[in-house]
Design a protein around this motif. Structure first.
Motif, PDB file in Angstrom:
ATOM      1  N   SER A   1       0.741  -1.149   0.008  1.00 40.13           N
ATOM      2  CA  SER A   1       0.125   0.023  -0.053  1.00 40.13           C
ATOM      3  C   SER A   1       1.020   1.437   0.051  1.00 40.13           C
ATOM      4  O   SER A   1       0.745   2.202   0.881  1.00 40.13           O
ATOM      5  CB  SER A   1      -1.044   0.214   1.072  1.00 40.13           C
TER       6      SER A   1
ATOM      7  N   ASN B   1      -6.642   3.631  -9.202  1.00 41.93           N
ATOM      8  CA  ASN B   1      -6.458   2.703  -8.631  1.00 41.93           C
ATOM      9  C   ASN B   1      -7.291   1.469  -8.161  1.00 41.93           C
ATOM     10  O   ASN B   1      -6.938   0.528  -7.612  1.00 41.93           O
ATOM     11  CB  ASN B   1      -5.594   3.040  -7.151  1.00 41.93           C
TER      12      ASN B   1
ATOM     13  N   LYS C   1      -6.261  -0.607 -12.814  1.00 45.28           N
ATOM     14  CA  LYS C   1      -5.595   0.471 -12.574  1.00 45.28           C
ATOM     15  C   LYS C   1      -4.642   0.904 -13.801  1.00 45.28           C
ATOM     16  O   LYS C   1      -3.982   0.372 -14.195  1.00 45.28           O
ATOM     17  CB  LYS C   1      -4.757   0.240 -11.232  1.00 45.28           C
TER      18      LYS C   1
ATOM     19  N   SER D   1      -2.553   0.616  -4.812  1.00 45.54           N
ATOM     20  CA  SER D   1      -3.062  -0.817  -5.055  1.00 45.54           C
ATOM     21  C   SER D   1      -2.296  -1.750  -5.819  1.00 45.54           C
ATOM     22  O   SER D   1      -2.742  -2.896  -5.787  1.00 45.54           O
ATOM     23  CB  SER D   1      -4.643  -0.612  -5.579  1.00 45.54           C
TER      24      SER D   1
END
Length: 367
Positions: free
Chosen positions: A14, A301, A305, A354
């Motif tokens: 993340s 995201n 993406k 992500s």
């Protein structure tokens, strides 16, 4: 125009907080990133981007900035850590990491506790080389985890001569679902303004002329829910326009033009660029290819993406062509656009929220 994709870090859970600074004084820009999913803050040494971990003590580092706080000649790091939309066992906090030439964790100094601290940036409001720290909370503390109606405050922190303690701060604004902010001189008066993307709309906070602790003026550009912001002279008429991703983590990329001649009173006319984003995140507008016209760079995201570059195809800036800079390899957190390798061309560096990575996109020689 063509970009070559380089992986800086392919395993950072993340990845979110991002900034660029010369961390070791060698004249080359380095990349700094924080992780939302693990206890890690690191800087990557350009031009090879060797990884230097400076903290393994702070989870949820959602925002980071670099500034020489101690006067040592080396940038220290300022970070907002502890962020979580669901786990409230930790209160988000603002802290700074004191630069060290030794390996291992840098010493962390607490600046303040700020529940739901979400974005920060060093802003040189008067463009005199004396920046202040601006910090924004995405929401307030009232309400349940699922309720996001309590406004998040926007704070201005002055760096004290003795920074080893709580810093003096001043509330300069607020907004419901206060997601993204950017700094830019909207009205070309020589002072840097703040643009806020929020549930209250697309907001412009205009700084006071003298003392920054005086009231800031709040202008509403649009009452449509906004998520990300940027200002630039998009159409080349000498007057700045404003870009927005809408709504929160939204699917639409739009730009606003003042058609009344008075930026402070509008009205502002909305122009849609793209309505196919999936959790849109981060937007900037620069002449990235050096052709004298502005391009827009933005990503998302959610599923599919993608990092995209947009180029207007008509003089009215009503129709746009979209080029996928990275189709599927980066789920956008934050980005910076600068000449990262010193070849005179603008590159893109971004965190993948992500996609769990940090990448840079080297501009090709075909422009």
């Amino acid at each position: 125009m063509g970009f070559e994709i380089h992986e800086i870090d392919g395993d950072i859970r993340s990845a979110y907080g991002l900034t660029v600074a010369d961390m070791n004084g060698d004249g080359k820009p380095d990349v700094i990133a924080g992780s939302m999913g693990s206890k890690m803050i690191a800087w990557y040494e350009g031009p090879t981007f060797e990884k230097h971990v400076v903290s393994t003590d702070h989870v949820g580092t959602i925002c980071v900035a670099a500034h020489d706080i101690t006067g040592s000649g080396r940038p220290d790091l300022i970070a907002g850590s502890g962020f979580s939309r669901s786990d409230r066992s930790i209160t988000e906090y603002l802290h700074w990491l004191e630069a060290s030439e030794e390996d291992g964790n840098w010493t962390s100094h607490l600046i303040d506790e700020i529940p739901y601290c979400h974005r920060l940036g060093m802003v040189d409001v008067h463009q005199d080389g004396d920046p202040v720290l601006v910090v924004a909370a995405i929401r307030g503390v009232d309400g349940t985890i699922e309720e996001w109606d309590d406004p998040g405050d926007i704070w201005l922190y002055e760096i004290p001569d003795e920074p080893y303690g709580k810093w003096p701060c001043h509330k300069i604004g607020y907004a419901c679902l206060n997601h993204g902010f950017s700094a830019g001189d909207v009205d070309d008066d020589g002072r840097m303004d703040l643009l806020i993307g929020s549930r209250d709309g697309l907001l412009w906070l205009e700084p006071p002329a003298e003392d920054l602790t005086d009231p800031w003026i709040r202008h509403v550009i649009s009452d449509l829910e906004s998520s990300e912001t940027w200002t630039a002279d998009l159409d080349g008429d000498g007057i700045n326009e404003i870009l927005s991703i809408e709504p929160w983590h939204g699917n639409e990329l739009a730009w606003y033009k003042c058609i009344g001649g008075d930026l402070r009173h509008g009205p502002w006319e909305r122009h849609l660029i793209d309505d196919t984003l999936n959790r849109g995140h981060s937007v900037q507008c620069v002449d990235i290819d050096g052709d004298g016209k502005m391009e827009i760079i933005s990503g998302y995201n959610g599923e599919g993406k993608t990092l995209n570059l947009y180029r207007a195809t008509d003089d009215s800036y009503e129709t746009w062509e979209r080029e996928a800079v990275d189709p599927g390899g980066l789920g956008m957190g934050q980005m910076e656009i600068l000449d990262l390798n010193g070849d005179g061309r603008l590159d893109i560096v971004a965190t993948g929220m992500s996609s769990n990575n940090v990448r840079w996109y080297e501009a090709g020689s075909d422009h």
